[in-house]
Write an enzyme that holds these catalytic residues in place. Structure first.
Site, mmCIF file in Angstrom:
data_model
loop_
_atom_site.group_PDB
_atom_site.id
_atom_site.type_symbol
_atom_site.label_atom_id
_atom_site.label_comp_id
_atom_site.label_asym_id
_atom_site.label_seq_id
_atom_site.Cartn_x
_atom_site.Cartn_y
_atom_site.Cartn_z
ATOM 1 N N PRO A 12 -3.602 -10.543 28.989
ATOM 2 C CA PRO A 12 -3.817 -9.155 29.418
ATOM 3 C C PRO A 12 -2.804 -8.213 28.774
ATOM 4 O O PRO A 12 -1.769 -8.665 28.276
ATOM 5 C CB PRO A 12 -3.578 -9.228 30.940
ATOM 6 N N THR A 54 -9.588 -9.567 20.713
ATOM 7 C CA THR A 54 -10.704 -9.168 21.591
ATOM 8 C C THR A 54 -10.165 -8.852 22.980
ATOM 9 O O THR A 54 -10.926 -8.793 23.931
ATOM 10 C CB THR A 54 -11.745 -10.303 21.724
ATOM 11 N N ARG A 89 -6.941 -6.455 24.351
ATOM 12 C CA ARG A 89 -6.730 -5.020 24.500
ATOM 13 C C ARG A 89 -5.996 -4.524 23.263
ATOM 14 O O ARG A 89 -5.084 -5.186 22.776
ATOM 15 C CB ARG A 89 -5.902 -4.696 25.754
ATOM 16 N N ASP A 109 -11.840 -6.176 17.916
ATOM 17 C CA ASP A 109 -12.888 -5.670 18.823
ATOM 18 C C ASP A 109 -12.312 -4.574 19.700
ATOM 19 O O ASP A 109 -13.041 -3.889 20.409
ATOM 20 C CB ASP A 109 -13.428 -6.812 19.698
ATOM 21 N N GLU A 153 -8.544 3.475 21.133
ATOM 22 C CA GLU A 153 -10.017 3.447 21.151
ATOM 23 C C GLU A 153 -10.643 4.381 22.179
ATOM 24 O O GLU A 153 -11.813 4.730 22.057
ATOM 25 C CB GLU A 153 -10.512 2.019 21.424
ATOM 26 N N HIS A 169 -15.399 -2.717 20.942
ATOM 27 C CA HIS A 169 -15.258 -3.298 22.284
ATOM 28 C C HIS A 169 -16.612 -3.844 22.757
ATOM 29 O O HIS A 169 -17.134 -3.463 23.798
ATOM 30 C CB HIS A 169 -14.714 -2.265 23.279
HETATM 31 P P1 NAD Z 1 -7.318 -14.592 32.471
HETATM 32 O O1 NAD Z 1 -6.580 -13.862 33.530
HETATM 33 O O2 NAD Z 1 -8.227 -15.713 32.855
HETATM 34 O O3 NAD Z 1 -6.259 -15.190 31.414
HETATM 35 C C1 NAD Z 1 -5.175 -14.445 30.907
HETATM 36 C C2 NAD Z 1 -4.095 -15.426 30.467
HETATM 37 O O4 NAD Z 1 -3.027 -14.672 29.892
HETATM 38 C C3 NAD Z 1 -3.513 -16.248 31.643
HETATM 39 O O5 NAD Z 1 -3.469 -17.620 31.328
HETATM 40 C C4 NAD Z 1 -2.108 -15.677 31.779
HETATM 41 O O6 NAD Z 1 -1.153 -16.648 32.231
HETATM 42 C C5 NAD Z 1 -1.811 -15.241 30.347
HETATM 43 N N1 NAD Z 1 -0.715 -14.288 30.254
HETATM 44 C C6 NAD Z 1 -0.329 -13.357 31.177
HETATM 45 N N2 NAD Z 1 0.780 -12.698 30.720
HETATM 46 C C7 NAD Z 1 1.051 -13.230 29.505
HETATM 47 C C8 NAD Z 1 2.087 -12.982 28.552
HETATM 48 N N3 NAD Z 1 3.043 -12.064 28.765
HETATM 49 N N4 NAD Z 1 2.086 -13.720 27.410
HETATM 50 C C9 NAD Z 1 1.134 -14.676 27.195
HETATM 51 N N5 NAD Z 1 0.149 -14.956 28.063
HETATM 52 C C10 NAD Z 1 0.123 -14.243 29.197
HETATM 53 O O7 NAD Z 1 -8.073 -13.486 31.637
HETATM 54 P P2 NAD Z 1 -9.388 -13.668 30.728
HETATM 55 O O8 NAD Z 1 -10.598 -13.538 31.594
HETATM 56 O O9 NAD Z 1 -9.234 -14.854 29.874
HETATM 57 O O10 NAD Z 1 -9.312 -12.329 29.860
HETATM 58 C C11 NAD Z 1 -8.281 -12.124 28.912
HETATM 59 C C12 NAD Z 1 -8.266 -10.673 28.457
HETATM 60 O O11 NAD Z 1 -9.464 -10.412 27.709
HETATM 61 C C13 NAD Z 1 -8.343 -9.645 29.619
HETATM 62 O O12 NAD Z 1 -7.051 -9.325 30.068
HETATM 63 C C14 NAD Z 1 -9.030 -8.452 28.991
HETATM 64 O O13 NAD Z 1 -8.057 -7.531 28.574
HETATM 65 C C15 NAD Z 1 -9.737 -9.025 27.781
HETATM 66 N N6 NAD Z 1 -11.207 -8.861 27.835
HETATM 67 C C16 NAD Z 1 -11.825 -8.225 26.784
HETATM 68 C C17 NAD Z 1 -13.216 -8.084 26.780
HETATM 69 C C18 NAD Z 1 -13.940 -7.436 25.618
HETATM 70 O O14 NAD Z 1 -15.123 -7.070 25.743
HETATM 71 N N7 NAD Z 1 -13.325 -7.272 24.454
HETATM 72 C C19 NAD Z 1 -13.951 -8.572 27.858
HETATM 73 C C20 NAD Z 1 -13.289 -9.234 28.892
HETATM 74 C C21 NAD Z 1 -11.912 -9.369 28.873
#
Ligand code: NAD
Length: 343
Positions: free
Chosen positions: A202, A228, A230, A254, A259, A291
């Site tokens: 995140p 993909t 943020r 993405d 953006e 996105h």
């Molecule tokens: P999730 O919460 O399941 O996983 C996030 C992972 O990041 C966790 O394992 C967490 O421990 C780790 N994390 C937290 N802080 C961290 C740090 N400082 N350094 C390294 N790792 C760290 O989330 P997810 O469902 O896998 O989604 C991940 C990201 O994808 C979301 O935060 C969102 O921003 C992005 N996303 C983008 C789209 C898109 O359309 N492009 C769609 C959905 C999600």
């Protein structure tokens, strides 16, 4: 319940009409984004439904509260655009923690394959009856090292996909998953050893500009970066310099730091003011999608269903399992395990 739905797109309407209509919710769709200039449209509503580029800052939250809005339903997982601290005590905030991790992970791999096999170039050439292969040489993913930053839902699916391609996978996570069989290394090690790096963590204060002028120097020469997650995980200026210096071999984006006023809109025929984005797009080794990684039928359906359930759960029982809880400090996973509401 009356819901003001901001930044509505044609593909949002059908799934939301299906789930909300069936459950008797009254949704008014607004094309505009929610921000300080549009917040007045939420007057008279019980809830607002927002997406990744709506601006839900302190001023917007104060205005919503003054209008009597009591719920903010994010129809996405990330919540970096919402001032959760400001909302505490005023407005309950819900999100959709998971919908289809496959949609995002598969898009990341689609961008990677497009980039390394020059599919975008080949597509344009053959449409022009140009069947030359010059300049289209790619490289095998098999045997290469993929570095995955963030091993949550999406990161793990991406890891499985990379393993299917015969790649060696290294990972970095602030909270490594025990007994997962994932090969965790330090961030520096990951940056130095990976041929491909994909970001799935995140956006937080800690991860803001994870890739910056300093960390670019640590990257393996020719690395392909895929974002993909943020936009602000990558400092776009540092990315540009890294590409110009030939340290970064390619970028698949993405998401983009700036953006919010650009993506999801049609600027064809206009002059885009953002010089950094224009320069990135002009480069042959940069691929940009706006996105789009979440955009599958399965994901849209799941997003609508969970968002409607979040609102109804809170309305009917005063509790929502997907509330972002500011009070206990464990924003995503309340220590009280949702036995009561956040405030
Ligand atoms: P999730 O919460 O399941 O996983 C996030 C992972 O990041 C966790 O394992 C967490 O421990 C780790 N994390 C937290 N802080 C961290 C740090 N400082 N350094 C390294 N790792 C760290 O989330 P997810 O469902 O896998 O989604 C991940 C990201 O994808 C979301 O935060 C969102 O921003 C992005 N996303 C983008 C789209 C898109 O359309 N492009 C769609 C959905 C999600």
């Amino acid at each position: 319940m009356k819901i003001a739905f901001f930044d509505a797109k044609p593909y949002d309407r059908a799934p939301f009409e299906k789930y909300a209509g069936a459950k008797g919710l009254d949704i008014v769709f607004y094309d505009v984004k929610l921000d300080e200039s549009t917040v007045g449209l939420a007057r008279g509503f019980d809830a607002v439904c927002v997406f990744v580029n709506d601006v839900v800052n302190a001023a917007v939250i104060d205005a919503l509260y003054a209008f009597g809005v009591r719920m903010i339903a994010l129809r996405c997982a990330g919540y970096n655009n919402v001032d959760v601290e400001r909302a505490f005590g005023k407005i309950h905030v819900f999100r959709v923690p998971a919908y289809s991790p496959y949609a995002v992970a598969e898009h990341a791999m689609a961008m990677l394959l497009t980039s390394v096999r020059r599919i975008h170039k080949a597509y344009n050439r053959t449409r022009d009856f140009n069947f030359s292969l010059n300049g289209l040489t790619g490289f095998d993913l098999h045997g290469k090292t993929a570095g995955v930053v963030g091993t949550g839902r999406i990161g793990r699916v991406f890891i499985d996909i990379c393993r299917g391609f015969g790649m060696r996978v290294l990972a970095y996570d602030k909270f490594p998953a025990k007994d997962s069989g994932i090969d965790y290394v330090s961030l520096d090690e990951l940056l130095a050893e990976s041929d491909v790096i994909s970001f799935h963590c995140p956006l937080t204060e800690e991860t803001n500009h994870l890739i910056n002028a300093e960390t670019v120097k640590k990257l393996k020469k020719g690395v392909v970066l895929i974002n993909t997650s943020r936009g602000a995980l990558i400092d776009a200026e540092a990315l540009l310099s890294g590409i110009k210096e030939r340290r970064i071999g390619a970028a698949c984006l993405d998401v983009y730091e700036e953006e919010s006023d650009i993506f999801f809109r049609d600027f064809s025929g206009h002059i885009v003011e953002d010089d950094t984005l224009a320069r990135l797009i002009s480069m042959p080794n940069v691929l940009v999608t706006s996105h789009q990684a979440f955009l599958t039928e399965e994901a849209l359906d799941a997003i609508a269903e969970t968002t409607v359930d979040n609102l109804l759960s809170f309305e009917n029982s005063g509790v929502c399992a997907n509330e972002l809880c500011y009070r206990c400090g464990n924003i995503e996973d309340c220590k009280k395990k949702r036995l009561e509401k956040c405030f």
